[in-house]
Design a protein around this motif. Structure first.
Motif, PDB file in Angstrom:
ATOM      1  N   PHE A   1       0.838  -1.200   0.000  1.00 37.04           N
ATOM      2  CA  PHE A   1       0.000   0.000   0.000  1.00 37.04           C
ATOM      3  C   PHE A   1       0.876   1.254   0.000  1.00 37.04           C
ATOM      4  O   PHE A   1       0.606   2.215  -0.725  1.00 37.04           O
ATOM      5  N   GLY A   2       1.903   1.251   0.833  1.00 39.22           N
ATOM      6  CA  GLY A   2       2.801   2.396   0.901  1.00 39.22           C
ATOM      7  C   GLY A   2       3.434   2.696  -0.446  1.00 39.22           C
ATOM      8  O   GLY A   2       3.518   3.855  -0.871  1.00 39.22           O
ATOM      9  N   HIS A   3       3.846   1.662  -1.154  1.00 38.95           N
ATOM     10  CA  HIS A   3       4.458   1.860  -2.469  1.00 38.95           C
ATOM     11  C   HIS A   3       3.445   2.395  -3.488  1.00 38.95           C
ATOM     12  O   HIS A   3       3.779   3.249  -4.313  1.00 38.95           O
ATOM     13  N   ILE A   4       2.222   1.900  -3.419  1.00 40.60           N
ATOM     14  CA  ILE A   4       1.196   2.396  -4.344  1.00 40.60           C
ATOM     15  C   ILE A   4       0.915   3.869  -4.078  1.00 40.60           C
ATOM     16  O   ILE A   4       0.844   4.682  -5.006  1.00 40.60           O
ATOM     17  N   TYR A   5       0.780   4.224  -2.800  1.00 34.41           N
ATOM     18  CA  TYR A   5       0.507   5.634  -2.485  1.00 34.41           C
ATOM     19  C   TYR A   5       1.704   6.525  -2.793  1.00 34.41           C
ATOM     20  O   TYR A   5       1.536   7.709  -3.091  1.00 34.41           O
ATOM     21  N   ARG A   6       2.903   5.968  -2.774  1.00 31.24           N
ATOM     22  CA  ARG A   6       4.074   6.736  -3.213  1.00 31.24           C
ATOM     23  C   ARG A   6       3.937   7.066  -4.702  1.00 31.24           C
ATOM     24  O   ARG A   6       4.197   8.191  -5.119  1.00 31.24           O
ATOM     25  N   ARG A   7       3.531   6.072  -5.475  1.00 29.94           N
ATOM     26  CA  ARG A   7       3.333   6.315  -6.914  1.00 29.94           C
ATOM     27  C   ARG A   7       2.246   7.360  -7.145  1.00 29.94           C
ATOM     28  O   ARG A   7       2.279   8.096  -8.131  1.00 29.94           O
ATOM     29  N   LEU A   8       1.257   7.394  -6.248  1.00 31.44           N
ATOM     30  CA  LEU A   8       0.172   8.365  -6.347  1.00 31.44           C
ATOM     31  C   LEU A   8       0.556   9.726  -5.757  1.00 31.44           C
ATOM     32  O   LEU A   8      -0.244  10.649  -5.752  1.00 31.44           O
ATOM     33  N   LYS A   9       1.772   9.809  -5.218  1.00 32.76           N
ATOM     34  CA  LYS A   9       2.307  11.035  -4.621  1.00 32.76           C
ATOM     35  C   LYS A   9       1.499  11.527  -3.419  1.00 32.76           C
ATOM     36  O   LYS A   9       1.351  12.718  -3.195  1.00 32.76           O
TER      37      LYS A   9
ATOM     38  N   SER B   1      10.143   7.560   2.621  1.00 35.84           N
ATOM     39  CA  SER B   1       8.949   8.397   2.727  1.00 35.84           C
ATOM     40  C   SER B   1       9.295   9.780   3.271  1.00 35.84           C
ATOM     41  O   SER B   1       8.801  10.790   2.774  1.00 35.84           O
ATOM     42  N   PHE B   2      10.139   9.815   4.296  1.00 38.12           N
ATOM     43  CA  PHE B   2      10.546  11.101   4.855  1.00 38.12           C
ATOM     44  C   PHE B   2      11.407  11.890   3.882  1.00 38.12           C
ATOM     45  O   PHE B   2      11.361  13.111   3.824  1.00 38.12           O
TER      46      PHE B   2
END
Length: 83
Positions: free
Chosen positions: A38-46, A81-82
């Motif tokens: 999930f974290g990686h997907i939301y990273r792609r979504l910025k 993330s940070f």
């Protein structure tokens, strides 16, 4: 795979299905790995706020289980993330 090809909605749907299965089987490692995805997907979504939240959830589960290898992965993701 769907998310990496740009179809984030279907990617989130499949990870949610996996999460439900891992939760039903009380598999905290599987749950934590879903959180990382999930974290990686939301990273792609910025969306850094949600990205960080999921990586911190994974970090918490791996810390609780004292799984040093996966804990290192979770710490790396929180750091990214940070960054």
């Amino acid at each position: 795979i769907y998310s990496s090809k740009g179809n984030h909605f279907i990617g989130l749907e499949f990870v949610n299905r996996s999460l439900d299965l891992f939760k039903a089987n009380a598999d905290s490692i599987g749950v934590a790995n879903c959180y990382i995805t999930f974290g990686h997907i939301y990273r792609r979504l910025k969306n850094v706020k949600i990205e960080l939240d999921f990586h911190l959830k994974a970090l918490n589960l791996f810390t609780t289980r004292n799984d040093k290898e996966r804990l290192a992965v979770a710490l790396h993701n929180v750091g990214e993330s940070f960054f």
